[in-house]
Design a protein around this motif. Structure first.
Motif, PDB file in Angstrom:
ATOM      1  N   GLY A 197      10.919 -16.072 -19.492  1.00  0.00           N
ATOM      2  CA  GLY A 197      10.153 -16.944 -18.615  1.00  0.00           C
ATOM      3  C   GLY A 197       9.695 -18.242 -19.248  1.00  0.00           C
ATOM      4  N   PRO A 198       9.099 -18.193 -20.450  1.00  0.00           N
ATOM      5  CA  PRO A 198       8.612 -19.440 -21.059  1.00  0.00           C
ATOM      6  C   PRO A 198       9.710 -20.456 -21.341  1.00  0.00           C
ATOM      7  CG  PRO A 198       7.592 -17.524 -22.094  1.00  0.00           C
ATOM      8  CD  PRO A 198       8.690 -17.005 -21.209  1.00  0.00           C
ATOM      9  N   THR A 199      10.972 -20.017 -21.403  1.00  0.00           N
ATOM     10  CA  THR A 199      12.066 -20.951 -21.692  1.00  0.00           C
ATOM     11  C   THR A 199      12.532 -21.697 -20.445  1.00  0.00           C
ATOM     12  OG1 THR A 199      13.874 -19.367 -21.279  1.00  0.00           O
ATOM     13  CG2 THR A 199      12.851 -19.339 -23.469  1.00  0.00           C
ATOM     14  N   LEU A 200      12.025 -21.324 -19.282  1.00  0.00           N
ATOM     15  CA  LEU A 200      12.496 -21.906 -18.024  1.00  0.00           C
ATOM     16  C   LEU A 200      11.557 -22.967 -17.480  1.00  0.00           C
ATOM     17  CD1 LEU A 200      13.628 -18.610 -16.234  1.00  0.00           C
ATOM     18  CD2 LEU A 200      15.018 -20.185 -17.583  1.00  0.00           C
ATOM     19  N   THR A 201      10.619 -23.413 -18.289  1.00  0.00           N
ATOM     20  CA  THR A 201       9.583 -24.308 -17.779  1.00  0.00           C
ATOM     21  C   THR A 201       9.669 -25.712 -18.378  1.00  0.00           C
ATOM     22  OG1 THR A 201       8.058 -23.456 -19.455  1.00  0.00           O
ATOM     23  CG2 THR A 201       7.990 -22.421 -17.280  1.00  0.00           C
ATOM     24  N   ALA A 202      10.874 -26.171 -18.714  1.00  0.00           N
ATOM     25  CA  ALA A 202      11.013 -27.548 -19.195  1.00  0.00           C
ATOM     26  C   ALA A 202      10.588 -28.536 -18.113  1.00  0.00           C
ATOM     27  CB  ALA A 202      12.458 -27.806 -19.617  1.00  0.00           C
ATOM     28  N   ASP A 203      10.851 -28.177 -16.862  1.00  0.00           N
ATOM     29  CA  ASP A 203      10.387 -28.971 -15.727  1.00  0.00           C
ATOM     30  C   ASP A 203       8.883 -28.741 -15.572  1.00  0.00           C
ATOM     31  OD1 ASP A 203       9.655 -29.895 -13.189  1.00  0.00           O
ATOM     32  OD2 ASP A 203      11.531 -29.287 -12.257  1.00  0.00           O
ATOM     33  N   PRO A 204       8.062 -29.796 -15.630  1.00  0.00           N
ATOM     34  CA  PRO A 204       6.610 -29.601 -15.545  1.00  0.00           C
ATOM     35  C   PRO A 204       6.142 -29.038 -14.212  1.00  0.00           C
ATOM     36  CG  PRO A 204       7.167 -31.936 -15.435  1.00  0.00           C
ATOM     37  CD  PRO A 204       8.420 -31.214 -15.808  1.00  0.00           C
ATOM     38  N   LYS A 205       7.000 -29.062 -13.205  1.00  0.00           N
ATOM     39  CA  LYS A 205       6.639 -28.510 -11.903  1.00  0.00           C
ATOM     40  C   LYS A 205       7.068 -27.050 -11.751  1.00  0.00           C
ATOM     41  CE  LYS A 205       4.618 -31.905  -9.603  1.00  0.00           C
ATOM     42  NZ  LYS A 205       3.297 -31.759  -8.949  1.00  0.00           N
ATOM     43  N   VAL A 206       7.661 -26.466 -12.804  1.00  0.00           N
ATOM     44  CA  VAL A 206       8.002 -25.043 -12.803  1.00  0.00           C
ATOM     45  C   VAL A 206       6.985 -24.325 -13.680  1.00  0.00           C
ATOM     46  CG1 VAL A 206       9.697 -23.284 -13.418  1.00  0.00           C
ATOM     47  CG2 VAL A 206      10.454 -25.444 -12.414  1.00  0.00           C
ATOM     48  N   HIS A 207       6.304 -23.352 -13.109  1.00  0.00           N
ATOM     49  CA  HIS A 207       5.222 -22.664 -13.800  1.00  0.00           C
ATOM     50  C   HIS A 207       5.579 -21.189 -13.970  1.00  0.00           C
ATOM     51  CE1 HIS A 207       2.676 -26.186 -12.960  1.00  0.00           C
ATOM     52  NE2 HIS A 207       3.215 -26.163 -11.748  1.00  0.00           N
ATOM     53  N   TYR A 208       5.626 -20.738 -15.217  1.00  0.00           N
ATOM     54  CA  TYR A 208       5.877 -19.321 -15.490  1.00  0.00           C
ATOM     55  C   TYR A 208       4.555 -18.578 -15.494  1.00  0.00           C
ATOM     56  CZ  TYR A 208       6.535 -15.078 -18.214  1.00  0.00           C
ATOM     57  OH  TYR A 208       6.511 -13.781 -18.641  1.00  0.00           O
ATOM     58  N   MET A 209       4.479 -17.528 -14.674  1.00  0.00           N
ATOM     59  CA  MET A 209       3.274 -16.720 -14.575  1.00  0.00           C
ATOM     60  C   MET A 209       3.488 -15.413 -15.339  1.00  0.00           C
ATOM     61  SD  MET A 209       1.250 -18.562 -12.647  1.00  0.00           S
ATOM     62  CE  MET A 209       1.916 -19.858 -13.693  1.00  0.00           C
ATOM     63  N   ALA A 210       2.900 -15.318 -16.523  1.00  0.00           N
ATOM     64  CA  ALA A 210       3.090 -14.127 -17.347  1.00  0.00           C
ATOM     65  C   ALA A 210       2.388 -12.910 -16.756  1.00  0.00           C
ATOM     66  CB  ALA A 210       2.584 -14.389 -18.760  1.00  0.00           C
ATOM     67  N   ASP A 211       1.308 -13.151 -16.013  1.00  0.00           N
ATOM     68  CA  ASP A 211       0.565 -12.050 -15.412  1.00  0.00           C
ATOM     69  C   ASP A 211      -0.309 -12.607 -14.292  1.00  0.00           C
ATOM     70  OD1 ASP A 211      -1.683 -13.224 -16.692  1.00  0.00           O
ATOM     71  OD2 ASP A 211      -1.398 -11.962 -18.455  1.00  0.00           O
ATOM     72  N   LEU A 212      -1.061 -11.735 -13.656  1.00  0.00           N
ATOM     73  CA  LEU A 212      -1.885 -12.168 -12.527  1.00  0.00           C
ATOM     74  C   LEU A 212      -3.058 -13.029 -12.973  1.00  0.00           C
ATOM     75  CD1 LEU A 212      -1.933  -8.942 -10.317  1.00  0.00           C
ATOM     76  CD2 LEU A 212      -0.517 -10.981 -10.046  1.00  0.00           C
ATOM     77  N   ASP A 213      -3.525 -12.841 -14.199  1.00  0.00           N
ATOM     78  CA  ASP A 213      -4.584 -13.712 -14.711  1.00  0.00           C
ATOM     79  C   ASP A 213      -4.080 -15.149 -14.825  1.00  0.00           C
ATOM     80  OD1 ASP A 213      -6.592 -11.809 -14.920  1.00  0.00           O
ATOM     81  OD2 ASP A 213      -5.992 -11.198 -16.932  1.00  0.00           O
ATOM     82  N   ALA A 214      -2.847 -15.309 -15.316  1.00  0.00           N
ATOM     83  CA  ALA A 214      -2.259 -16.647 -15.405  1.00  0.00           C
ATOM     84  C   ALA A 214      -2.092 -17.249 -14.016  1.00  0.00           C
ATOM     85  CB  ALA A 214      -0.915 -16.584 -16.125  1.00  0.00           C
ATOM     86  N   LEU A 215      -1.701 -16.424 -13.060  1.00  0.00           N
ATOM     87  CA  LEU A 215      -1.557 -16.907 -11.686  1.00  0.00           C
ATOM     88  C   LEU A 215      -2.907 -17.327 -11.123  1.00  0.00           C
ATOM     89  CD1 LEU A 215       0.168 -17.391  -9.191  1.00  0.00           C
ATOM     90  CD2 LEU A 215      -0.141 -14.976  -8.591  1.00  0.00           C
ATOM     91  N   GLU A 216      -3.923 -16.537 -11.384  1.00  0.00           N
ATOM     92  CA  GLU A 216      -5.271 -16.877 -10.922  1.00  0.00           C
ATOM     93  C   GLU A 216      -5.701 -18.242 -11.461  1.00  0.00           C
ATOM     94  OE1 GLU A 216      -9.393 -16.110  -9.556  1.00  0.00           O
ATOM     95  OE2 GLU A 216      -7.446 -15.277  -8.993  1.00  0.00           O
ATOM     96  N   ARG A 217      -5.420 -18.496 -12.731  1.00  0.00           N
ATOM     97  CA  ARG A 217      -5.790 -19.790 -13.323  1.00  0.00           C
ATOM     98  C   ARG A 217      -5.003 -20.932 -12.683  1.00  0.00           C
ATOM     99  NH1 ARG A 217      -5.686 -16.485 -17.983  1.00  0.00           N
ATOM    100  NH2 ARG A 217      -3.599 -17.225 -18.565  1.00  0.00           N
ATOM    101  N   LEU A 218      -3.720 -20.690 -12.401  1.00  0.00           N
ATOM    102  CA  LEU A 218      -2.913 -21.744 -11.791  1.00  0.00           C
ATOM    103  C   LEU A 218      -3.389 -22.050 -10.374  1.00  0.00           C
ATOM    104  CD1 LEU A 218      -0.482 -23.669 -11.866  1.00  0.00           C
ATOM    105  CD2 LEU A 218       0.872 -21.810 -10.869  1.00  0.00           C
TER     106      LEU A 218
END
Length: 226
Positions: A197-218
């Motif tokens: 997942g972290p390798t797919l976010t070169a585009d600043p508009k693509v956000h990798y969500m590692a877990d629901l806490d990360a999603l909550e922050r986003l």
């Protein structure tokens, strides 16, 4: 991979106590026992987001590990998934925020991906924040995803991947979405992306969500930035 290596947050004491019994009930298909343990956690003040991530998601990851190592059958894995989906449906009235932000996200499991619990949990996180979260279901054809995005003009799109064999479908969907909607925030997540997942976010508009806490922050950031 051992369950303790799943990089999930350390559960609070209530969930630590309830977790073994919940997994045992889940593997046995005891829906009512799982409901009772869920109610016990809520009664002890466990937030729904913690319940989702540290009980439901953690348990399903363990079930998946058991299946991968041929320690349980496909039927048992499907039954456990169905029980958790039932728990999500049961909790849904508690999830919906009493206000609406007038914002919309479309979430789907990528083409070929049959798992959908994680995507449903992601929808619920947005609903907690007053968004309208539209779930397109498992195995969402990329052409239909693009058509729906064009018709409904969401503020963001989320894609879930539980098995990395469908990574090519994710790449294709991201490329087509970005070409058609250059400024649209795209969210990706799921167990199949835990390493890539972290390798797919070169585009600043693509956000990798590692877990629901990360999603909550986003979601909080999207709400703030408008």
């Amino acid at each position: 991979m051992a369950t303790e290596d799943l990089d999930l947050p350390v559960p609070d004491s209530t969930l630590t106590i309830l977790y073994p019994g919940f997994v045992a009930a889940l593997l046995a298909g005891h829906r009512r026992r799982c409901e009772a343990l869920t109610d016990q956690a809520l009664g002890a003040g466990v937030p729904i987001l913690a319940l989702y991530q540290q009980l439901f998601q953690r348990a399903l990851y363990q079930v998946g590990e058991e299946w991968e190592h041929n320690r349980i059958s496909v039927g048992t894995e499907h039954l456990a998934t169905a029980v958790v989906e039932g728990l999500l449906n049961r909790l849904y009235p508690r999830v919906i925020a009493p206000y609406r932000r007038g914002r919309r996200i479309i979430i789907g499991s990528v083409e070929g991906e049959l798992h959908q619990v994680g995507a449903k949990m992601a929808c619920d996180v947005f609903e907690m924040h007053g968004w309208e979260a539209l779930y397109l279901g498992a195995d969402t054809p990329t052409t239909e995803l693009l058509r729906t995005v064009l018709e409904l003009q969401p503020n963001a799109v989320g894609l879930s991947l539980s098995i990395d064999t469908h990574l090519d479908a994710l790449h294709a969907a991201l490329g087509l979405l970005r070409a058609a909607h250059p400024a649209l925030p795209l969210l990706i997540g799921g167990q199949g992306l835990r390493r890539l997942g972290p390798t797919l976010t070169a585009d600043p508009k693509v956000h990798y969500m590692a877990d629901l806490d990360a999603l909550e922050r986003l979601v909080t950031r999207l709400d703030r930035d408008g």
